[in-house]
Scaffold this motif. Structure first.
Motif, PDB file in Angstrom:
ATOM      1  N   ALA A 292      11.385   6.468 -37.932  1.00  0.00           N
ATOM      2  CA  ALA A 292      11.598   6.687 -39.336  1.00  0.00           C
ATOM      3  C   ALA A 292      12.234   7.905 -39.754  1.00  0.00           C
ATOM      4  O   ALA A 292      12.353   8.548 -40.758  1.00  0.00           O
ATOM      5  N   PHE A 293      13.231   8.282 -38.811  1.00  0.00           N
ATOM      6  CA  PHE A 293      14.179   9.323 -39.088  1.00  0.00           C
ATOM      7  C   PHE A 293      15.428   8.727 -39.667  1.00  0.00           C
ATOM      8  O   PHE A 293      16.275   8.071 -39.487  1.00  0.00           O
ATOM      9  N   ARG A 294      15.328   9.243 -40.971  1.00  0.00           N
ATOM     10  CA  ARG A 294      16.585   8.723 -41.762  1.00  0.00           C
ATOM     11  C   ARG A 294      17.475   9.950 -42.603  1.00  0.00           C
ATOM     12  O   ARG A 294      16.904  10.932 -42.586  1.00  0.00           O
ATOM     13  N   ILE A 295      18.820   9.584 -42.454  1.00  0.00           N
ATOM     14  CA  ILE A 295      19.406  10.799 -42.843  1.00  0.00           C
ATOM     15  C   ILE A 295      19.316  11.167 -44.101  1.00  0.00           C
ATOM     16  O   ILE A 295      19.479  12.480 -44.429  1.00  0.00           O
ATOM     17  N   PRO A 296      19.152  10.565 -45.027  1.00  0.00           N
ATOM     18  CA  PRO A 296      18.832  10.980 -46.532  1.00  0.00           C
ATOM     19  C   PRO A 296      17.458  11.866 -46.488  1.00  0.00           C
ATOM     20  O   PRO A 296      17.718  12.816 -47.447  1.00  0.00           O
ATOM     21  N   ASP A 297      16.498  11.344 -45.892  1.00  0.00           N
ATOM     22  CA  ASP A 297      15.124  12.075 -45.823  1.00  0.00           C
ATOM     23  C   ASP A 297      15.640  13.806 -45.058  1.00  0.00           C
ATOM     24  O   ASP A 297      15.067  14.624 -45.471  1.00  0.00           O
ATOM     25  N   ILE A 298      16.368  13.685 -44.061  1.00  0.00           N
ATOM     26  CA  ILE A 298      16.723  14.875 -43.501  1.00  0.00           C
ATOM     27  C   ILE A 298      17.505  15.862 -44.359  1.00  0.00           C
ATOM     28  O   ILE A 298      17.487  17.053 -44.488  1.00  0.00           O
ATOM     29  N   MET A 299      18.456  15.194 -45.031  1.00  0.00           N
ATOM     30  CA  MET A 299      19.166  16.057 -46.231  1.00  0.00           C
ATOM     31  C   MET A 299      18.194  16.780 -47.119  1.00  0.00           C
ATOM     32  O   MET A 299      18.316  17.656 -47.299  1.00  0.00           O
ATOM     33  N   SER A 300      17.045  15.837 -47.631  1.00  0.00           N
ATOM     34  CA  SER A 300      16.234  16.337 -48.266  1.00  0.00           C
ATOM     35  C   SER A 300      15.599  17.439 -47.919  1.00  0.00           C
ATOM     36  O   SER A 300      15.352  18.693 -48.560  1.00  0.00           O
ATOM     37  N   ARG A 301      14.956  17.354 -46.860  1.00  0.00           N
ATOM     38  CA  ARG A 301      14.433  18.394 -46.017  1.00  0.00           C
ATOM     39  C   ARG A 301      14.907  19.555 -45.848  1.00  0.00           C
ATOM     40  O   ARG A 301      14.457  20.850 -45.326  1.00  0.00           O
ATOM     41  N   ALA A 302      16.422  19.237 -45.558  1.00  0.00           N
ATOM     42  CA  ALA A 302      17.221  20.710 -45.308  1.00  0.00           C
ATOM     43  C   ALA A 302      17.695  21.278 -46.532  1.00  0.00           C
ATOM     44  O   ALA A 302      18.104  22.288 -46.578  1.00  0.00           O
ATOM     45  N   GLY A 303      17.236  20.733 -47.715  1.00  0.00           N
ATOM     46  CA  GLY A 303      17.484  21.200 -49.000  1.00  0.00           C
ATOM     47  C   GLY A 303      19.004  20.910 -49.300  1.00  0.00           C
ATOM     48  O   GLY A 303      19.419  21.703 -50.503  1.00  0.00           O
ATOM     49  N   ALA A 304      19.646  20.135 -48.630  1.00  0.00           N
ATOM     50  CA  ALA A 304      20.931  19.658 -49.143  1.00  0.00           C
ATOM     51  C   ALA A 304      20.924  18.369 -50.172  1.00  0.00           C
ATOM     52  O   ALA A 304      19.980  17.565 -49.931  1.00  0.00           O
ATOM     53  N   LYS A 305      21.796  18.282 -50.867  1.00  0.00           N
ATOM     54  CA  LYS A 305      21.915  17.062 -51.892  1.00  0.00           C
ATOM     55  C   LYS A 305      22.916  16.034 -51.222  1.00  0.00           C
ATOM     56  O   LYS A 305      23.941  16.284 -50.990  1.00  0.00           O
ATOM     57  N   LEU A 306      22.608  14.638 -50.942  1.00  0.00           N
ATOM     58  CA  LEU A 306      23.325  13.783 -50.411  1.00  0.00           C
ATOM     59  C   LEU A 306      24.170  13.186 -51.468  1.00  0.00           C
ATOM     60  O   LEU A 306      23.885  12.978 -52.778  1.00  0.00           O
ATOM     61  N   ARG A 307      25.529  13.007 -51.297  1.00  0.00           N
ATOM     62  CA  ARG A 307      26.473  12.707 -52.141  1.00  0.00           C
ATOM     63  C   ARG A 307      27.007  11.402 -51.356  1.00  0.00           C
ATOM     64  O   ARG A 307      27.906  11.350 -50.508  1.00  0.00           O
TER      65      ARG A 307
END
Length: 482
Positions: free
Chosen positions: A193-208
């Protein structure tokens, strides 16, 4: 269950030897020497407690062996308990699934050079963070930095414990509280369940997100860039494929746009290969060097997939960006130990002689193994397997298809051969095949196959010569179950 009178129970208990006497006996000395006094004492007391419970419940009277509390039986009981308690939970298995890089079975197998290097690192002090030239503290990344850069064309490199960590660290260091532009068609989910959007969120970045699932244009990236943009990111869809009416933007075009706007481009290659697999008839994957040359400022990839090394995540790219990543607090939390570095360096050195990779790099040797060789192995193993299982089943050597695995090239398959077990009466296997699969998993060295189309399928692509000999010997020695 028999009843035991009070006098009979007292007589049974009177014959129980003292713990001290048993522990001091000649028979128990080897157990104490192997397992230590503490463990043997615990196992002995447990065995005696179990006997007393049996005696009090009446079982002992019905069982002469128990009632006599035979010394040999007591020793065997304690020895078996100690063996089971100290058995390793991590066991060697036969990977007959047809998936070469099987995540659940440890992915890439290391070449002999790596095994020897790990043994040395395990048993001797090493210059993990010691600069031998200056006599001062060093950086553990320096052990492989030059070699990675040589093979990829990057300016600098760093290493963490897996590719998910590499992506997380990159985003945390360079895009916290800022936006990262990614095509909707590249918002992948991989195993666990490694998802790019989730990793973005955990890293403190906002997905565009830009574009659509099947089509993304350069203008989509261009229109998404604003004052809060930190990175343009491209994710290689190595674990799925979209076909038909599709379009994606190449790294060169994205890099040209990003650099014109003063931004960096990060590419998550996932499996990451250092050579053109097409040279050996395998499906082609973009190499790390090609990705760097195309303009990527940072590239992340795995060490234990197509690269064929230990579990690791590598980040390569521009020197100033790598330096910033290495200063981030997460880097220390995600860094690798000496065993990973010891195993990875010999694997990387093998790539200096690409013409010898199919001989020396285990992963590539298994991926390029000719189907006719696997067919020969199937013919040799077949009689032993048929002997080891009961007459309800029939075994046949048949062609099948292997896959690379671990999210690498999921729609491509490799011609292979294996053994197919079906019900001899031609009926559906159902619970009988499940029982046989369980039987094979319970062997001294478990056999891991797969059930499909009412048959148990054992793909022999990953069964090399030494393992083949061991498998046949194990099957021959296996008592047949009826």
């Amino acid at each position: 269950m028999s009843d035991v009178s009070s006098s009979e129970l007292r007589a049974l208990m009177a014959r129980v030897p003292s713990v001290d006497k048993v522990m001091a006996s000649v028979e128990f000395a080897p157990l104490i020497g192997e397992y230590g006094r503490t463990q043997v004492l615990h196992a002995l007391r447990s065995a005696l407690d179990a006997w007393r419970i049996s005696a009090q419940s009446g079982d002992a009277a019905a069982n002469p062996a128990v009632s006599a509390l035979d010394a040999a039986q007591l020793h065997a009981t304690v020895a078996a308990a100690l063996l089971a308690r100290n058995a390793s939970r991590l066991r060697s298995v036969f990977n007959l699934t047809g998936t070469v890089l099987h995540t659940n079975l440890g992915r890439a197998l290391l070449p002999d050079e790596s095994v020897r290097a790990v043994m040395t690192a395990l048993t001797q002090p090493a210059n993990l963070e010691f600069d031998l030239a200056t006599g001062t503290r060093g950086d553990r990344d320096d052990l492989i930095d030059d070699l990675i850069c040589e093979l990829t064309g990057a300016e600098a490199a760093t290493i963490v414990n897996n590719n998910a960590a590499a992506v997380l660290l990159t985003l945390s260091a360079l895009a916290a509280k800022k936006e990262v532009v990614v095509s909707r068609g590249e918002l992948v989910e991989i195993g666990g369940a490694f998802r790019i959007p989730d990793i973005m969120s955990r890293a403190g970045a906002k997905l565009r997100e830009v574009g659509t699932t099947n089509r993304t244009h350069l203008k989509d990236y261009e229109q998404a860039i604003n004052a809060r943009t930190a990175l343009l990111m491209k994710v290689h869809a190595s674990n799925y494929a979209i076909s038909g009416f599709t379009k994606e933007v190449g790294i060169e075009a994205i890099a040209t746009l990003a650099h014109a706007r003063g931004l960096a481009v990060a590419v998550d290659l996932g499996s990451g290969t250092l050579v053109d697999l097409g040279e050996w008839g395998l499906p082609r994957e973009p190499t790390v060097r090609e990705t760097v040359a195309a303009g990527a400022d940072l590239v992340t990839f795995s060490g234990d997939k197509l690269l064929g090394g230990p579990q690791a995540g590598l980040i390569v790219g521009r020197r100033e960006l790598i330096a910033k990543i290495k200063k981030h607090p997460l880097k220390r939390a995600l860094r690798v130990g000496k065993l990973t570095l010891a195993a990875l360096e010999p694997v990387l050195r093998l790539y200096r002689a690409p013409e010898m990779l199919t001989e020396r790099l285990t992963t590539l040797r298994l991926l390029t193994r000719p189907a006719e060789d696997i067919h020969g192995a199937a013919q040799r193993v077949l009689p032993a397997l048929q002997q080891a299982i009961d007459a309800r089943y029939t075994v046949a050597a048949e062609p099948m298809f292997s896959q690379i695995g671990s999210g690498a090239l999921p729609v491509d398959v490799l011609p292979s051969y294996g053994l197919v077990v079906r019900m001899a009466d031609g009926k559906r296997g159902g619970r009988h095949l499940l029982a046989l699969e369980k039987q094979l998993r319970e062997m001294a060295r478990p056999l891991i196959g797969r059930i499909a189309d009412d048959a148990l399928r054992l793909d022999l692509r990953c069964l090399e010569a030494a393992d083949e000999t061991q498998l046949i010997a194990q099957l021959v020695a296996q008592p047949k179950r009826n």
